[in-house]
Design a protein around this motif. Structure first.
Motif, PDB file in Angstrom:
ATOM      1  N   HIS A  15      -4.379  -6.707  -4.013  1.00 52.82           N
ATOM      2  CA  HIS A  15      -2.933  -6.901  -3.959  1.00 52.82           C
ATOM      3  C   HIS A  15      -2.287  -5.523  -4.058  1.00 52.82           C
ATOM      4  N   THR A  16      -0.989  -5.469  -3.915  1.00 50.36           N
ATOM      5  CA  THR A  16      -0.258  -4.221  -4.089  1.00 50.36           C
ATOM      6  C   THR A  16       0.558  -4.289  -5.370  1.00 50.36           C
ATOM      7  N   TRP A  17       0.986  -3.112  -5.818  1.00 53.40           N
ATOM      8  CA  TRP A  17       1.857  -3.061  -6.993  1.00 53.40           C
ATOM      9  C   TRP A  17       3.153  -3.818  -6.723  1.00 53.40           C
ATOM     10  N   VAL A  55     -11.349  -1.334  -6.751  1.00 53.81           N
ATOM     11  CA  VAL A  55     -10.559  -0.266  -6.153  1.00 53.81           C
ATOM     12  C   VAL A  55      -9.779  -0.877  -4.992  1.00 53.81           C
ATOM     13  N   VAL A  56      -8.461  -0.660  -4.978  1.00 55.51           N
ATOM     14  CA  VAL A  56      -7.590  -1.322  -4.010  1.00 55.51           C
ATOM     15  C   VAL A  56      -6.929  -0.274  -3.112  1.00 55.51           C
ATOM     16  N   GLU A  57      -7.045  -0.463  -1.807  1.00 53.38           N
ATOM     17  CA  GLU A  57      -6.366   0.411  -0.854  1.00 53.38           C
ATOM     18  C   GLU A  57      -4.886   0.052  -0.750  1.00 53.38           C
ATOM     19  N   GLU A  67       2.458   3.646  -3.141  1.00 52.32           N
ATOM     20  CA  GLU A  67       2.748   4.879  -2.415  1.00 52.32           C
ATOM     21  C   GLU A  67       2.628   6.061  -3.370  1.00 52.32           C
ATOM     22  N   ASP A  68       1.566   6.830  -3.230  1.00 48.37           N
ATOM     23  CA  ASP A  68       1.282   7.920  -4.159  1.00 48.37           C
ATOM     24  C   ASP A  68       0.379   8.930  -3.463  1.00 48.37           C
ATOM     25  N   GLU A  69       0.914  10.081  -3.121  1.00 44.90           N
ATOM     26  CA  GLU A  69       0.166  11.079  -2.365  1.00 44.90           C
ATOM     27  C   GLU A  69      -1.070  11.567  -3.117  1.00 44.90           C
ATOM     28  N   GLU A  70      -0.945  11.786  -4.418  1.00 46.73           N
ATOM     29  CA  GLU A  70      -2.071  12.314  -5.182  1.00 46.73           C
ATOM     30  C   GLU A  70      -3.249  11.345  -5.199  1.00 46.73           C
ATOM     31  N   SER A  71      -2.958  10.042  -5.227  1.00 50.03           N
ATOM     32  CA  SER A  71      -4.008   9.025  -5.240  1.00 50.03           C
ATOM     33  C   SER A  71      -4.398   8.571  -3.845  1.00 50.03           C
ATOM     34  N   LEU A  72      -3.777   9.159  -2.822  1.00 52.85           N
ATOM     35  CA  LEU A  72      -3.964   8.726  -1.435  1.00 52.85           C
ATOM     36  C   LEU A  72      -3.726   7.222  -1.306  1.00 52.85           C
ATOM     37  N   ASN A  73      -2.779   6.738  -2.087  1.00 51.33           N
ATOM     38  CA  ASN A  73      -2.313   5.346  -2.095  1.00 51.33           C
ATOM     39  C   ASN A  73      -3.334   4.351  -2.660  1.00 51.33           C
ATOM     40  N   TYR A  74      -4.414   4.839  -3.259  1.00 47.86           N
ATOM     41  CA  TYR A  74      -5.376   3.952  -3.906  1.00 47.86           C
ATOM     42  C   TYR A  74      -4.910   3.602  -5.325  1.00 47.86           C
ATOM     43  N   GLY A  75      -5.374   2.457  -5.798  1.00 49.85           N
ATOM     44  CA  GLY A  75      -5.198   2.084  -7.193  1.00 49.85           C
ATOM     45  C   GLY A  75      -6.487   1.465  -7.698  1.00 49.85           C
ATOM     46  N   VAL A  76      -6.710   1.531  -8.991  1.00 49.90           N
ATOM     47  CA  VAL A  76      -7.902   0.946  -9.598  1.00 49.90           C
ATOM     48  C   VAL A  76      -7.455  -0.136 -10.574  1.00 49.90           C
TER      49      VAL A  76
END
Length: 222
Positions: free
Chosen positions: A91-93, A196-198, A202-211
């Motif tokens: 899912h997304t934030w 790990v979610v693609e 929107e976050d440049e440092e994380s290349l838009n990934y979230g854990v």
């Protein structure tokens, strides 16, 4: 409503801190905290606004926590209740939090989802993030929820992206071979990665990934 007091130490200097639910009176300081914690290139439109904060204290005040030191709000943590199926973690934030407005708050949900955690840079040596996370664990237990869950940024990943996948990066952080300021902090708080979610945020440092990282309620058999 939540309120506790304790002493924290900046080297040898003690500070009395209050952990409590934030209110309308704190909105200006909460927005200032966001600006300090997430400077550019983080998108400024993702900082809190008054409408979002009003929803937090109206729809789920138990999930709106802050730490006050000497009359100043030094940090905040916001949560929302949702239904989460571990078999379908992607899912997304924005989807999980309604872009921070939490109008999708479900009082009958099984999971307390972390919308945001922010600590003023000048107070980060005091362990306030961990104190707030532990306070939110109390809320999980009190409400008899299955878990606390949230998506962590991986701001160190952009430096390693040419050498490894996001999953490999997270595995190395968990193994202690790499340090990531967000994921390492969440591990120290007792949370474990589950996916790990693609395109999570929107976050440049994380290349838009979230854990996605969870803390399971130890008083419930899942």
């Amino acid at each position: 409503m939540y309120r506790s007091e304790q002493i924290v130490f900046d080297k040898e200097k003690p500070h009395r801190v209050i952990v409590r639910n934030y209110t309308k009176d704190d909105f200006e300081q909460l927005i200032d905290i966001q600006k300090e914690c997430f400077p550019p290139p983080f998108p400024s439109e993702l900082w809190w606004n008054n409408e979002q904060l009003l929803n937090h204290v109206s729809l789920f005040p138990r999930g709106a926590l802050c730490v006050e030191i000497d009359g100043q709000v030094a940090s905040s943590l916001t949560g929302v209740c949702t239904n989460f199926n571990p078999a379908h973690p992607n899912h997304t934030w924005e989807e999980a939090t309604d872009s921070g407005y939490i109008t999708n708050h479900d009082p009958n949900g099984n999971t307390l989802y972390i919308v945001d955690i922010s600590v003023r840079p000048t107070f980060r040596s005091l362990g306030l993030g961990k104190i707030m996370m532990q306070a939110m664990y109390h809320v999980v237990v009190e409400m008899q929820l299955d878990r606390l869950l949230g998506g962590g940024r991986i701001p160190g990943y952009h430096k390693q992206a040419g050498n490894m996948s996001a999953q490999r990066y997270v595995d190395k952080v968990v193994a202690g071979e790499l340090y990531d300021p967000v994921i390492t902090f969440l591990l120290k708080c007792g949370r474990l990665p589950i996916a790990v979610v693609e395109n999570y945020l929107e976050d440049e440092e994380s290349l838009n990934y979230g854990v996605l990282m969870e803390w399971k309620n130890p008083f419930k058999l899942l």
